[in-house]
Design an enzyme around this catalytic site. Structure first.
Site, PDB file in Angstrom:
ATOM      1  CE  LYS A 142      -0.314   4.432  -3.408  1.00  0.00           C
ATOM      2  NZ  LYS A 142      -0.932   3.154  -3.027  1.00  0.00           N
ATOM      3  CE1 TYR A 165      -0.242   7.348  -1.310  1.00  0.00           C
ATOM      4  CE2 TYR A 165      -0.730   9.323  -2.600  1.00  0.00           C
ATOM      5  CZ  TYR A 165      -1.083   8.049  -2.160  1.00  0.00           C
ATOM      6  OH  TYR A 165      -2.273   7.487  -2.568  1.00  0.00           O
TER       7      TYR A 165
HETATM    8  P1  NAI Z   1      -6.885   4.461   3.591  1.00  0.00           P
HETATM    9  O1  NAI Z   1      -5.737   5.166   4.231  1.00  0.00           O
HETATM   10  O2  NAI Z   1      -8.227   4.729   4.139  1.00  0.00           O
HETATM   11  O3  NAI Z   1      -6.616   2.894   3.603  1.00  0.00           O
HETATM   12  C1  NAI Z   1      -5.334   2.329   3.523  1.00  0.00           C
HETATM   13  C2  NAI Z   1      -5.290   1.149   4.462  1.00  0.00           C
HETATM   14  O4  NAI Z   1      -3.978   0.592   4.424  1.00  0.00           O
HETATM   15  C3  NAI Z   1      -5.592   1.508   5.919  1.00  0.00           C
HETATM   16  O5  NAI Z   1      -6.685   0.770   6.417  1.00  0.00           O
HETATM   17  C4  NAI Z   1      -4.306   1.190   6.646  1.00  0.00           C
HETATM   18  O6  NAI Z   1      -4.519   0.658   7.958  1.00  0.00           O
HETATM   19  C5  NAI Z   1      -3.663   0.166   5.732  1.00  0.00           C
HETATM   20  N1  NAI Z   1      -2.228   0.104   5.951  1.00  0.00           N
HETATM   21  C6  NAI Z   1      -1.364   1.132   6.161  1.00  0.00           C
HETATM   22  N2  NAI Z   1      -0.140   0.670   6.460  1.00  0.00           N
HETATM   23  C7  NAI Z   1      -0.218  -0.684   6.427  1.00  0.00           C
HETATM   24  C8  NAI Z   1       0.705  -1.734   6.658  1.00  0.00           C
HETATM   25  N3  NAI Z   1       1.984  -1.475   7.003  1.00  0.00           N
HETATM   26  N4  NAI Z   1       0.272  -2.987   6.547  1.00  0.00           N
HETATM   27  C9  NAI Z   1      -1.004  -3.285   6.220  1.00  0.00           C
HETATM   28  N5  NAI Z   1      -1.945  -2.329   6.003  1.00  0.00           N
HETATM   29  C10 NAI Z   1      -1.544  -1.047   6.106  1.00  0.00           C
HETATM   30  O7  NAI Z   1      -6.810   4.801   2.052  1.00  0.00           O
HETATM   31  P2  NAI Z   1      -7.952   4.672   0.941  1.00  0.00           P
HETATM   32  O8  NAI Z   1      -8.474   6.018   0.660  1.00  0.00           O
HETATM   33  O9  NAI Z   1      -8.878   3.596   1.287  1.00  0.00           O
HETATM   34  O10 NAI Z   1      -7.082   4.250  -0.330  1.00  0.00           O
HETATM   35  C11 NAI Z   1      -6.833   2.890  -0.641  1.00  0.00           C
HETATM   36  C12 NAI Z   1      -5.677   2.825  -1.611  1.00  0.00           C
HETATM   37  O11 NAI Z   1      -5.975   3.589  -2.774  1.00  0.00           O
HETATM   38  C13 NAI Z   1      -4.373   3.384  -1.049  1.00  0.00           C
HETATM   39  O12 NAI Z   1      -3.295   2.608  -1.536  1.00  0.00           O
HETATM   40  C14 NAI Z   1      -4.301   4.766  -1.637  1.00  0.00           C
HETATM   41  O13 NAI Z   1      -2.957   5.202  -1.772  1.00  0.00           O
HETATM   42  C15 NAI Z   1      -4.968   4.563  -2.980  1.00  0.00           C
HETATM   43  N6  NAI Z   1      -5.585   5.786  -3.489  1.00  0.00           N
HETATM   44  C16 NAI Z   1      -6.732   6.262  -2.916  1.00  0.00           C
HETATM   45  C17 NAI Z   1      -7.327   7.407  -3.404  1.00  0.00           C
HETATM   46  C18 NAI Z   1      -8.623   7.920  -2.869  1.00  0.00           C
HETATM   47  O14 NAI Z   1      -9.153   8.879  -3.424  1.00  0.00           O
HETATM   48  N7  NAI Z   1      -9.190   7.335  -1.819  1.00  0.00           N
HETATM   49  C19 NAI Z   1      -6.699   8.160  -4.510  1.00  0.00           C
HETATM   50  C20 NAI Z   1      -5.496   7.561  -5.035  1.00  0.00           C
HETATM   51  C21 NAI Z   1      -4.980   6.403  -4.540  1.00  0.00           C
HETATM   52  C1  15L Z   2      -4.606  10.115  -3.114  1.00  0.00           C
HETATM   53  O1  15L Z   2      -3.732   9.427  -3.624  1.00  0.00           O
HETATM   54  C2  15L Z   2      -4.987   9.952  -1.697  1.00  0.00           C
HETATM   55  O2  15L Z   2      -4.932   8.602  -1.276  1.00  0.00           O
HETATM   56  C3  15L Z   2      -6.343  10.497  -1.350  1.00  0.00           C
HETATM   57  O3  15L Z   2      -6.387  10.717   0.065  1.00  0.00           O
HETATM   58  C4  15L Z   2      -6.701  11.806  -2.084  1.00  0.00           C
HETATM   59  O4  15L Z   2      -6.038  12.869  -1.526  1.00  0.00           O
HETATM   60  C5  15L Z   2      -6.403  11.670  -3.571  1.00  0.00           C
HETATM   61  O5  15L Z   2      -5.140  11.110  -3.855  1.00  0.00           O
HETATM   62  C6  15L Z   2      -6.482  13.020  -4.300  1.00  0.00           C
HETATM   63  O6  15L Z   2      -5.525  13.395  -4.966  1.00  0.00           O
HETATM   64  O7  15L Z   2      -7.532  13.653  -4.200  1.00  0.00           O
END
Ligand code: NAI
Ligand code: 15L
Length: 275
Positions: A147, A143
């Protein structure tokens, strides 16, 4: 919630709109565009009025992504697999998918992307280190590697084609920090919104990598490059300290206590050894 002090763009594409952060940003990004195009592979609530469009799209489908990007002025790219999985699961959405986003941006003349990178690009740095966004990347899994590749795509598409990106290495963006590690990595939703607003509207960013963290007392990241964009986080994890510290302390050898990427550093392998 931060308010807009500039003219909205005509149309912003938000990928990952059905996800945790996507659902939060669906309303919070509204001031920044006349029309918000919301996209995900998963179903989501229908568009609410003419200022929203909902498009179901698999990021792994190059032609579908090309159509998705047609007519947008900027892209907030959150879509993809958001936790550690096998390489085979990660590769389609995160590696091919992010490539498809940049190729479509190039073909359609989109000049600005805000990319949801992650702290897992640098997850093998120890919690005793203080780093900035130019320090060595130390991805903590497939993962984090995906990124890291996304950041390199952003760099290449700026150098080669002039498409500007702010890559946000988000820490942990939730309503509140859930554990001791997140006392250092937490990013409030208000501060996330401000960082995206700065990423969309700050001129001349080239490719800028920033950390997505609130003003946490025990943060590990020197966020000078975010400050240069005018990002001045308003929140901190401090109000949650007593609640978080009522949880048991992880053992000294627990990755959650050693590495910035916490438990992600110990996930996998996803295939057993050859017998
Ligand atoms: P999430 O998993 O809730 O949302 C990601 C969305 O991407 C989901 O709705 C999923 O259906 C969609 N997705 C997955 N595969 C797909 C595909 N093939 N085509 C189209 N859509 C697809 O994740 P969250 O927490 O909302 O995070 C959003 C972004 O921020 C992600 O890229 C994540 O890696 C990044 N991120 C989030 C963090 C957090 O603390 N929530 C921390 C670091 C990064
Ligand atoms: C991420 O990149 C993930 O999307 C999220 O689910 C959390 O685990 C976050 O990092 C984290 O490090 O807390």
């Amino acid at each position: 919630m931060p308010t807009s002090s500039h003219d909205p763009l005509n149309r912003i594409l938000l990928t990952g709109a059905a996800g945790s952060l996507g659902q939060v940003l669906r309303t919070r990004l509204a001031p920044y565009a006349r029309v918000l195009r919301l996209s995900d592979i998963a179903d989501m609530a229908p568009a609410e009025g003419a200022h929203q469009e909902v498009v179901i799209c698999d990021l792994a489908d190059k032609q579908a992504v090309d159509t998705l990007v047609d007519g947008v002025d900027a892209i907030v790219h959150l879509g993809g697999i958001s936790t550690e999985h096998s390489f085979e699961e990660i590769v389609e959405a995160n590696i091919r998918g992010t490539y498809h986003i940049y190729e479509a941006a190039r073909r359609h003349g989109v000049q600005r992307v805000v990319f949801a990178s992650s702290n897992h690009v640098i997850g093998f740095h120890k919690q005793t280190e203080r780093i900035d966004a130019h320090d060595l990347r130390r991805p903590d899994g497939y993962y984090g590697l995906s990124k890291s590749f996304g950041e390199d795509l952003a760099s290449f598409y700026f150098d080669r084609y002039g498409i500007e990106t702010v890559s946000m290495r988000i820490g942990s963006s939730y309503p509140e920090p859930k554990d001791r590690r997140m006392m250092s990595t937490w990013l409030s939703y208000d501060d996330l919104t401000m960082l995206i607003e700065r990423g969309l509207f700050t001129p001349g960013v080239g490719h800028t990598v920033v950390f997505g963290a609130s003003a946490n007392r025990d943060g590990w990241w020197d966020n000078r490059y975010a400050a240069r964009l005018g990002f001045t986080p308003k929140d901190s994890s401090e109000p949650f300290r007593a609640k978080v510290e009522s949880q048991p302390m992880p053992a000294p050898d627990d990755p959650a206590r050693i590495y910035q990427g916490g438990s992600f550093t110990a996930m996998g392998p996803f295939e057993g050894p050859k017998s």
